[in-house]
Scaffold this active site. Structure first.
Site, PDB file in Angstrom:
ATOM      1  N   ASN A  72       0.818  -1.211   0.000  1.00 47.95           N
ATOM      2  CA  ASN A  72       0.000   0.000   0.000  1.00 47.95           C
ATOM      3  C   ASN A  72       0.850   1.259   0.000  1.00 47.95           C
ATOM      4  OD1 ASN A  72      -2.092  -1.787   0.166  1.00 47.95           O
ATOM      5  ND2 ASN A  72      -2.491  -1.444   2.327  1.00 47.95           N
ATOM      6  N   ASP A  83      -0.830   4.239   0.736  1.00 45.60           N
ATOM      7  CA  ASP A  83      -1.740   5.222   1.355  1.00 45.60           C
ATOM      8  C   ASP A  83      -1.186   5.854   2.627  1.00 45.60           C
ATOM      9  OD1 ASP A  83      -2.149   3.221   3.353  1.00 45.60           O
ATOM     10  OD2 ASP A  83      -3.862   2.404   2.242  1.00 45.60           O
ATOM     11  N   HIS A  99       5.591  -0.329  -2.618  1.00 49.66           N
ATOM     12  CA  HIS A  99       5.095   0.541  -3.691  1.00 49.66           C
ATOM     13  C   HIS A  99       5.212   2.014  -3.339  1.00 49.66           C
ATOM     14  CE1 HIS A  99       2.466  -2.932  -5.506  1.00 49.66           C
ATOM     15  NE2 HIS A  99       3.770  -3.136  -5.598  1.00 49.66           N
ATOM     16  N   CYS A 118      21.684  11.484  -0.290  1.00 47.71           N
ATOM     17  CA  CYS A 118      22.094  11.162   1.077  1.00 47.71           C
ATOM     18  C   CYS A 118      21.166  10.172   1.768  1.00 47.71           C
ATOM     19  CB  CYS A 118      22.208  12.439   1.917  1.00 47.71           C
ATOM     20  SG  CYS A 118      20.613  13.211   2.314  1.00 47.71           S
ATOM     21  N   CYS A 178      16.597  18.671  -0.658  1.00 44.41           N
ATOM     22  CA  CYS A 178      17.020  18.132   0.632  1.00 44.41           C
ATOM     23  C   CYS A 178      17.906  19.142   1.360  1.00 44.41           C
ATOM     24  CB  CYS A 178      17.774  16.822   0.397  1.00 44.41           C
ATOM     25  SG  CYS A 178      18.415  16.025   1.888  1.00 44.41           S
ATOM     26  N   ASN A 236      -8.399 -12.998   3.153  1.00 42.75           N
ATOM     27  CA  ASN A 236      -8.842 -12.253   1.977  1.00 42.75           C
ATOM     28  C   ASN A 236     -10.238 -12.743   1.619  1.00 42.75           C
ATOM     29  OD1 ASN A 236      -8.211 -10.351  -0.147  1.00 42.75           O
ATOM     30  ND2 ASN A 236      -8.141 -12.086  -1.552  1.00 42.75           N
TER      31      ASN A 236
END
Length: 245
Positions: free
Chosen positions: A108, A110, A127, A138, A164, A203
């Site tokens: 995920n 999110d 992901h 760095c 950065c 699932n």
């Protein structure tokens, strides 16, 4: 693209939910497995976030399913920035803090696992994370309270336009189609998964790995994990966990 990602077998789209009695029996079995595990690792996908209002991809009303069937979404959804971690997310936090869950791997992006308080050094987001940008020079990470990807960028252009502290450009961490998974999170995920033993799948749809599972649960992750936490003498209270004693 949707043809490539949506289920092509109609049976694979069908959701199955076990009876409360069967779910409770399997929760008891899973709790026992967790207690006895030497290296318990969790791997999460879109299903853990659906009760937060974030659609999945291959369910009956999933993103790719709707595209494949030429339908539009009817049910309301919640922005990833406004979504809150689910009971299943918070269960994983509780299990990690008790020393039972050693590592978490997620597909995920999110951001709900980090938002739940799960420690980043025990987490591989394969992901990426829609709120996370990275310095490739760095290695510094910046977790934002907004979506970092720039609208209008070419699909493989991950520059965010910010820099950065070291002066190098920052990049979003989202993995798009035809891009390689990030090496470090993937390697850490494999290292931890290789230390685990038995496979448990929760699932509502059938998966290609069902025959390899020691325990197969057809149900919602929130329903399963509430029961598991209770059987482990842990309770979820207002999005947090505590010992029932």
């Amino acid at each position: 693209m949707s043809r490539w990602t949506a289920h092509t077998d109609p049976e694979m789209k069908v959701e199955h939910v076990e009876s409360d009695e069967d779910l409770d029996k399997k929760a008891t079995q899973l709790a026992s497995m967790i207690r006895g595990a030497r290296h318990f690792v969790a791997f999460t996908g879109a299903g853990i976030s659906t009760s937060a209002g974030i659609p999945d991809f291959r369910g009956p009303e999933g993103v790719w399913t709707l595209k494949d069937e030429g339908r539009s979404r009817v049910a309301p959804t919640v922005s990833k920035l406004k979504a809150t971690p689910t009971p299943a997310h918070m269960s994983l936090v509780g299990l990690q803090r008790r020393g039972l869950l050693k590592y978490l791997i997620s597909q995920n992006c999110d951001g709900l696992h980090r938002r739940s308080g799960f420690p980043p050094d025990k987490l591989s987001e394969l992901h990426g994370n829609s709120n996370l940008e990275l310095c490739r020079s760095c290695g510094a990470e910046y977790l934002r309270d907004y979506r970092v990807r720039v609208n209008g960028n070419a699909v493989h252009d991950h520059r965010t336009g910010r820099v950065c502290r070291c002066g190098a450009p920052l990049f979003d961490t989202i993995i798009n189609f035809k891009e390689s998974l990030p090496t470090r999170p993937m390697d850490r995920g494999f290292d931890n998964a290789n230390k685990a033993g038995q496979l448990v799948i929760c699932n509502m749809q059938r998966t290609p790995l069902d025959s390899s599972a020691t325990l197969r649960v057809f149900g919602r992750t929130d329903d399963l994990m509430r029961r598991v936490m209770h059987k482990l003498d842990l309770m979820l209270v207002l999005g947090r966990y505590r010992d029932s004693a």
